[in-house]
Design an enzyme around this catalytic site. Structure first.
Site, PDB file in Angstrom:
ATOM      1  N   LYS A 112       0.870  -1.169   0.000  1.00 34.40           N
ATOM      2  CA  LYS A 112       0.000   0.000   0.000  1.00 34.40           C
ATOM      3  C   LYS A 112       0.908   1.220   0.000  1.00 34.40           C
ATOM      4  O   LYS A 112       1.762   1.367   0.879  1.00 34.40           O
ATOM      5  CB  LYS A 112      -0.903  -0.012   1.242  1.00 34.40           C
ATOM      6  CG  LYS A 112      -2.005   1.028   1.259  1.00 34.40           C
ATOM      7  CD  LYS A 112      -2.893   0.790   2.473  1.00 34.40           C
ATOM      8  CE  LYS A 112      -4.082   1.741   2.505  1.00 34.40           C
ATOM      9  NZ  LYS A 112      -4.954   1.471   3.684  1.00 34.40           N
ATOM     10  N   GLY A 125      -0.561   7.332  -5.981  1.00 34.16           N
ATOM     11  CA  GLY A 125      -0.111   5.987  -5.633  1.00 34.16           C
ATOM     12  C   GLY A 125       0.644   5.898  -4.331  1.00 34.16           C
ATOM     13  O   GLY A 125       1.302   4.892  -4.062  1.00 34.16           O
ATOM     14  N   ARG A 185     -10.644 -10.592  -4.401  1.00 35.52           N
ATOM     15  CA  ARG A 185     -11.738  -9.848  -3.788  1.00 35.52           C
ATOM     16  C   ARG A 185     -13.071 -10.213  -4.439  1.00 35.52           C
ATOM     17  O   ARG A 185     -13.102 -10.760  -5.538  1.00 35.52           O
ATOM     18  CB  ARG A 185     -11.485  -8.338  -3.939  1.00 35.52           C
ATOM     19  CG  ARG A 185     -10.094  -7.898  -3.495  1.00 35.52           C
ATOM     20  CD  ARG A 185      -9.748  -6.531  -4.074  1.00 35.52           C
ATOM     21  NE  ARG A 185      -8.343  -6.192  -3.871  1.00 35.52           N
ATOM     22  CZ  ARG A 185      -7.900  -5.252  -3.040  1.00 35.52           C
ATOM     23  NH1 ARG A 185      -8.758  -4.546  -2.341  1.00 35.52           N
ATOM     24  NH2 ARG A 185      -6.610  -5.012  -2.937  1.00 35.52           N
ATOM     25  N   ASP A 252     -14.836  -4.276  -3.051  1.00 34.94           N
ATOM     26  CA  ASP A 252     -13.409  -4.459  -3.317  1.00 34.94           C
ATOM     27  C   ASP A 252     -12.612  -4.546  -2.019  1.00 34.94           C
ATOM     28  O   ASP A 252     -11.392  -4.739  -2.067  1.00 34.94           O
ATOM     29  CB  ASP A 252     -12.870  -3.339  -4.209  1.00 34.94           C
ATOM     30  CG  ASP A 252     -13.101  -1.955  -3.620  1.00 34.94           C
ATOM     31  OD1 ASP A 252     -14.267  -1.633  -3.337  1.00 34.94           O
ATOM     32  OD2 ASP A 252     -12.130  -1.196  -3.444  1.00 34.94           O
ATOM     33  N   ASN A 253     -13.285  -4.414  -0.866  1.00 35.10           N
ATOM     34  CA  ASN A 253     -12.608  -4.522   0.426  1.00 35.10           C
ATOM     35  C   ASN A 253     -12.986  -5.778   1.193  1.00 35.10           C
ATOM     36  O   ASN A 253     -12.721  -5.889   2.387  1.00 35.10           O
ATOM     37  CB  ASN A 253     -12.894  -3.287   1.289  1.00 35.10           C
ATOM     38  CG  ASN A 253     -12.107  -2.072   0.841  1.00 35.10           C
ATOM     39  OD1 ASN A 253     -11.070  -2.214   0.200  1.00 35.10           O
ATOM     40  ND2 ASN A 253     -12.606  -0.896   1.144  1.00 35.10           N
TER      41      ASN A 253
END
Length: 470
Positions: A112, A125, A185, A252-253
Site C-alpha cells: 500500500k 499511488g 476480492r 473491493d474490500n
C-alpha cells in the site's frame, strides 16, 4: 542473507493468466527509513533472517525475493457505497510475493503506497505515514482480539511530502506491506461478470476453490459461495465482538477467505452505539457498527450474482441464505471467546450475548465496550476482580443481575489465562481514537516513536494473555 529453509515461494496468482493482473514497478522513493518490521509474521514465512538492509531492499525498494516473478497490480471492479465502479483495480499497491507458511497456507505480501499503476486514476499511488501507522495499530489490535485479519508486515518511511485534503499537508509518506491470505476480492469476480466473461469466472472459481477452500468439490460454484459466506459470517461476528467498525465495506474490500484488510477510516467503539460510524464521509451511516452484517450480506449478494454466469440461481440463493444462521452462530462463539467461556449450548449462549449487549446498552458512556470484556474475562471467576475495580459501581441493577446469571451458567475456558499479568491491571488495552491521535502526534511533532513501540509491545502482551486464534 538468503531466506531461511522455511521460505517457500509459490507465485500461484500467475495461474490465472494475464486477464487478472498487470505487471508493474514500485516507485523509486527518495528515502527508505525502516519504522516497523513484524518479525513474528516474518518467521511464519521464513523471512525473519533478513537484516535491516535486506529488509529495506525487499520491502522499501522491492528488489524481488527469490522465486518471485515480480509485482502485479490486480484488476477488479466494485461497489463503493453501493455505487458500481468499473474503474478500479490496485491503484497504489500490488501483490509483491506469494509463499506458503509452515501449515501450508498460501499467503500474500501486498503493498500500500508503492506507487502508481495502470489503475491509479490520477492518484499519486502513495500512502501517508499516518495512514501506515494507523494500519499497523489496527491490524495489531484485531489480531490480538482473535479477528481474522491481514497482518502489518513492514512500514518504511519514504521521504516524500504528500498533499492531502483530509489531514494537514504536506505530510510524510510511507510504504506499507501486509501479509494476508489472498488478494482475490469480491470485486475480482465482479469485473469478470461485468465483462460477461464466464470463461474467466470458471477458472477463478477453480483457483479460489483449490487454494483457499479445498473441501469444495471441483466446479461447485454454490459450494464455493457457501464457503465464502461462512468465512464472511465469522469475520463479521468477530468484528462485532471486538467492537470494531471497518468503515469502508465496499465489495473491493472483502475477499474470498473472510480475512479483514485495508484499514482506512476504522474505529473501535468507545461504548455501545449501534449507529457509530468510522468514516466522516459515511453520512448516511451505511457502514455503521450495527449495520456491518447487513453490509457484508449485501456484498455477498453481489458475489452470488456474478456466479449466476456459471450456476443456477436456486442453489446460489440457498448458499447465500446460509449467512444469517451462520452469523448468529458465529456471534455466539465470538462473544464466548471474548469472555473466555465455554459453550453451554445454543440457548444459554444466546442468553449470554443478549445479556452482555443489554448491560452495555444500559451502561451508556460510563461503561466502555472493551473494559466490560476485560473485567469479566473468565466469567464468574473474575467477579472479585471486576467488583473491586474501577467500574464496580456500574455492576449492579437488573441488567447486571441478568448478565451475572448468564455468566454463572458458563464455565471458564482455560482459566489459567487469568494468571497473566495483564489481568492484574486496572484497565485493558483499548484502541480509541484519542490514543491513536496521541501516538501520531508524538511522531509528527518530535519524531518520537516511543509511544507507538510501547503500544505495540502492550498489544503483543495482550495477544499472549488472551490466547485467541483467528
Amino acid at each position: 542473507m538468503p531466506p531461511s529453509p522455511a521460505y517457500r515461494p509459490e507465485a500461484r496468482v500467475f495461474d490465472l493468466g494475464p486477464d487478472f493482473a498487470d505487471a508493474v514497478q514500485a516507485a523509486d522513493f527518495p528515502q527508505a527509513v525502516l519504522r516497523f518490521r513484524n518479525d513474528r509474521a516474518a518467521a511464519d514465512v521464513g523471512l525473519e533472517g533478513l537484516d535491516d538492509a535486506e529488509w529495506i531492499a525487499a520491502f522499501g525498494r522491492f528488489a524481488p525475493l527469490p522465486g518471485q516473478p515480480g509485482p502485479l497490480a490486480m484488476r477488479y471492479h466494485g461497489h463503493q457505497f453501493r455505487q458500481y465502479n468499473p474503474d478500479l483495480g490496485d491503484g497504489r499497491g500490488f501483490l509483491a510475493a506469494q509463499m506458503r507458511d509452515a501449515s501450508g497456507r498460501l499467503l500474500d505480501l501486498g503493498t500500500k503506497g508503492s506507487g502508481t499503476t495502470p489503475w491509479s486514476r490520477g492518484g499519486d499511488g502513495r500512502l501517508t505515514l499516518k495512514g501506515g501507522v494507523r494500519e499497523v495499530l489496527a491490524a495489531s489490535m484485531l489480531e490480538a482480539q482473535g479477528v481474522p485479519t491481514s497482518r502489518a508486515f513492514s512500514l518504511i518511511e519514504t521521504g516524500e511530502a504528500l498533499e492531502r485534503g483530509d489531514e494537514p499537508s504536506p505530510t510524510r509518506s510511507a510504504v506499507l506491506v501486509r501479509l494476508s491470505h489472498s488478494h482475490i476480492r469480491f470485486g475480482t469476480f465482479q469485473r469478470a461478470a461485468y465483462l460477461g466473461r464466464a470463461d474467466q469466472i470458471e477458472p477463478l472459481i477453480e483457483h479460489v476453490r483449490t487454494l483457499y477452500h479445498p473441501t469444495v468439490a471441483a466446479g461447485d460454484a454454490p459450494g464455493l459461495l457457501r464457503a465464502v459466506v461462512e468465512a464472511s459470517a465469522r469475520l463479521t461476528a468477530r468484528w462485532i465482538a471486538a467492537g470494531f467498525v471497518h468503515g469502508v465495506l465496499n465489495t473491493d474490500n472483502l475477499n474470498v477467505t473472510g480475512e479483514s484488510f485495508d484499514y482506512g477510516p476504522w474505529r473501535f467503539l468507545p461504548e455501545y452505539d449501534p449507529a457509530f460510524t468510522a468514516a466522516y464521509f459515511d453520512q448516511t451511516g451505511l457502514y455503521a457498527f450495527a449495520r456491518q452484517p447487513e453490509a457484508v450480506f449485501w456484498n455477498l449478494t453481489q458475489l452470488a450474482g456474478c456466479l449466476k454466469l456459471v450456476a443456477g440461481a436456486e442453489p446460489l440463493t440457498d448458499a447465500l441464505n446460509s449467512f444469517g444462521p451462520a452469523y448468529i452462530r458465529e456471534l455466539r462463539a465470538a462473544f464466548l471467546m471474548r469472555l473466555g467461556l465455554l459453550s453451554l449450548g445454543e440457548a444459554a449462549d444466546q442468553r449470554l450475548v443478549d445479556a452482555t449487549l443489554a448491560l452495555l446498552r444500559e451502561g451508556g458512556e460510563a461503561l466502555r465496550w472493551e473494559p466490560l470484556f476485560f473485567d469479566w474475562f473468565g466469567g464468574f471467576a473474575s467477579s472479585a476482580r471486576a467488583l473491586s475495580g474501577p467500574r464496580a459501581r456500574l455492576y449492579q441493577g437488573e441488567a447486571f443481575d441478568v448478565f451475572r446469571f448468564a455468566l454463572m451458567e458458563h464455565e471458564p475456558d482455560r482459566i489459567e489465562r487469568l494468571e497473566h499479568p495483564m489481568f492484574a491491571a486496572r484497565e485493558p488495552e483499548e484502541m480509541l481514537i484519542n490514543e491513536v491521535e496521541a501516538i501520531w502526534a508524538a511522531i509528527d511533532a518530535a519524531d518520537d516513536w516511543g509511544p507507538f513501540q510501547a503500544k505495540l509491545a502492550r498489544l503483543e502482551a495482550a495477544r499472549t494473555a488472551w490466547g485467541f486464534t483467528a
